[in-house]
Write a protein that holds these residues in place. Structure first.
Motif, mmCIF file in Angstrom:
data_model
loop_
_atom_site.group_PDB
_atom_site.id
_atom_site.type_symbol
_atom_site.label_atom_id
_atom_site.label_comp_id
_atom_site.label_asym_id
_atom_site.label_seq_id
_atom_site.Cartn_x
_atom_site.Cartn_y
_atom_site.Cartn_z
ATOM 1 N N TYR A 112 -5.715 6.598 -4.852
ATOM 2 C CA TYR A 112 -6.348 6.975 -3.575
ATOM 3 C C TYR A 112 -5.414 7.728 -2.619
ATOM 4 O O TYR A 112 -5.719 7.892 -1.445
ATOM 5 N N SER A 113 -4.284 8.195 -3.122
ATOM 6 C CA SER A 113 -3.320 8.874 -2.248
ATOM 7 C C SER A 113 -3.893 10.185 -1.702
ATOM 8 O O SER A 113 -4.595 10.912 -2.409
ATOM 9 N N ILE A 114 -3.549 10.483 -0.443
ATOM 10 C CA ILE A 114 -3.925 11.787 0.131
ATOM 11 C C ILE A 114 -2.690 12.662 0.345
ATOM 12 O O ILE A 114 -2.780 13.731 0.936
ATOM 13 N N GLN A 115 -1.535 12.237 -0.157
ATOM 14 C CA GLN A 115 -0.308 12.998 0.110
ATOM 15 C C GLN A 115 -0.348 14.393 -0.509
ATOM 16 O O GLN A 115 0.272 15.313 0.007
ATOM 17 N N GLY A 116 -1.076 14.550 -1.612
ATOM 18 C CA GLY A 116 -1.103 15.846 -2.281
ATOM 19 C C GLY A 116 -2.323 16.688 -1.948
ATOM 20 O O GLY A 116 -2.546 17.719 -2.575
ATOM 21 N N LYS A 117 -3.111 16.273 -0.944
ATOM 22 C CA LYS A 117 -4.338 17.006 -0.588
ATOM 23 C C LYS A 117 -4.070 17.920 0.613
ATOM 24 O O LYS A 117 -3.757 17.441 1.704
ATOM 25 N N GLY A 164 0.530 8.866 3.468
ATOM 26 C CA GLY A 164 -0.692 9.201 2.752
ATOM 27 C C GLY A 164 -1.028 8.278 1.609
ATOM 28 O O GLY A 164 -2.044 8.461 0.924
ATOM 29 N N THR A 165 -0.185 7.249 1.386
ATOM 30 C CA THR A 165 -0.425 6.311 0.283
ATOM 31 C C THR A 165 -0.819 4.945 0.833
ATOM 32 O O THR A 165 -0.816 4.716 2.044
ATOM 33 N N VAL A 166 -1.120 4.021 -0.077
ATOM 34 C CA VAL A 166 -1.582 2.695 0.342
ATOM 35 C C VAL A 166 -0.475 1.855 0.967
ATOM 36 O O VAL A 166 -0.747 0.823 1.591
ATOM 37 N N VAL A 167 0.779 2.255 0.798
ATOM 38 C CA VAL A 167 1.889 1.575 1.491
ATOM 39 C C VAL A 167 2.635 2.627 2.307
ATOM 40 O O VAL A 167 3.543 3.294 1.816
#
Length: 300
Positions: A112-117, A164-167
């Motif tokens: 579910y990471s958004i770091q690469g979006k 952007g990640t869960v942690v």
């Protein structure tokens, strides 16, 4: 301040060529990257997308330059794929790292990471996934199992909190640390990501210094972070616009960070990780700037 027999200096290739945006620095070759790292005075690095896939070839190229591999990024998907697949992938990464003489692996949970979006805001809009209790148990149990596999082979699994990640936040980092086994799960402490998240990096270091297994030295340009918030930038847009830089070039105060690590007897890598657009921030110039700053502030 630090014992140079036990504390080593490295730099990440992400300043030369970006893994999430390969077009940034696409012209920079592996040979040029590691040559410039060595020229700037570093003795270690992490693994980038231009690096040889054959560990023998990689080790030979680094040996020629007096360099070695410190660690590598590993994207885990403990929340979204079967553990058996995760375990197989993780072991393959450990095999590669063992072949090049490393003993750290930096794990970031990318479910579910958004770091690469590119178009999803990282600071606004509530786009970041927030785990429920079942997901927390899945993550922490999985990290403990992977961490034991790593420890049994002489590695430290160092968990990388990341935008952007869960942690991402201090609260999420606290919960992850509280629910993992200190024998098997360590922290990849990153000054920049705690700062970007609006947390106090020094307070987090003081809390967990005894479990820090790897250190990323990343400076932040706080005015750019404010722009990111104001303009709903994604993580990648913030990188493109210069949110990160090398130690001594931004707004993070590293002196107390170095002191806490030294006082605790930290042993391992201090690794400069400052992703920038190489067209705007010449990688060799910034690597040399970082090396000079670290020498002046730590004696290393």
């Amino acid at each position: 301040m630090f014992d140079s027999n036990h504390v080593f200096l490295g730099i990440a290739p992400i300043g030369w060529c970006n893994d999430d945006m390969p077009e940034l620095g696409g012209e920079n070759t592996f040979q040029q990257t590691v040559s410039e790292m060595a020229l700037a005075g570093f003795t270690g690095c992490e693994i980038g997308n231009k690096y040889p896939k054959d560990p023998a070839e990689l080790k030979k190229a680094l040996d020629l330059r007096g360099m070695r591999i410190a660690s590598r990024w590993y994207s885990s998907f403990l929340l979204t794929r079967p553990f058996e697949e995760e375990e197989k992938d993780f072991i393959a990464n450990l095999d590669f790292l063992a072949a090049v003489g490393a003993n750290r692996i930096n794990v970031s949970e990318q479910s579910y990471s958004i770091q690469g979006k590119m178009d999803v805001p990282v600071l606004t809009g509530g786009h970041k996934h927030v785990m429920d209790d079942a997901e927390w148990k899945l993550l922490c149990d999985g990290l403990n199992k992977l961490g034991k596999i790593a420890a049994d082979r002489g590695f430290k699994l160092c968990f990388h909190h990341h935008m952007g990640t869960v942690v991402q936040t201090s609260e999420e980092t606290d919960r992850m640390m509280a629910n993992t086994d200190p024998r098997y799960v360590f922290l990849c402490y990153d000054t920049g990501h705690f700062t970007f998240a609006g947390e106090d990096p020094l307070a987090m270091l003081k809390k967990y210094v005894d479990r820090v297994g790897h250190v990323h030295l990343k400076d932040m340009r706080l005015p750019v972070v404010e722009e990111a918030r104001k303009n709903d930038w994604s993580f990648l847009q913030a990188v493109r616009n210069g949110a990160f830089t090398v130690p001594g070039d931004g707004d993070v105060d590293f002196d107390p960070v170095f002191k806490v690590l030294a006082d605790a007897g930290y042993q391992g890598w201090l690794l400069v990780e400052a992703e920038q657009d190489p067209a705007k921030a010449n990688p060799l110039e910034y690597a040399m700037k970082a090396r000079k700053y670290i020498r002046e502030h730590t004696g290393l």
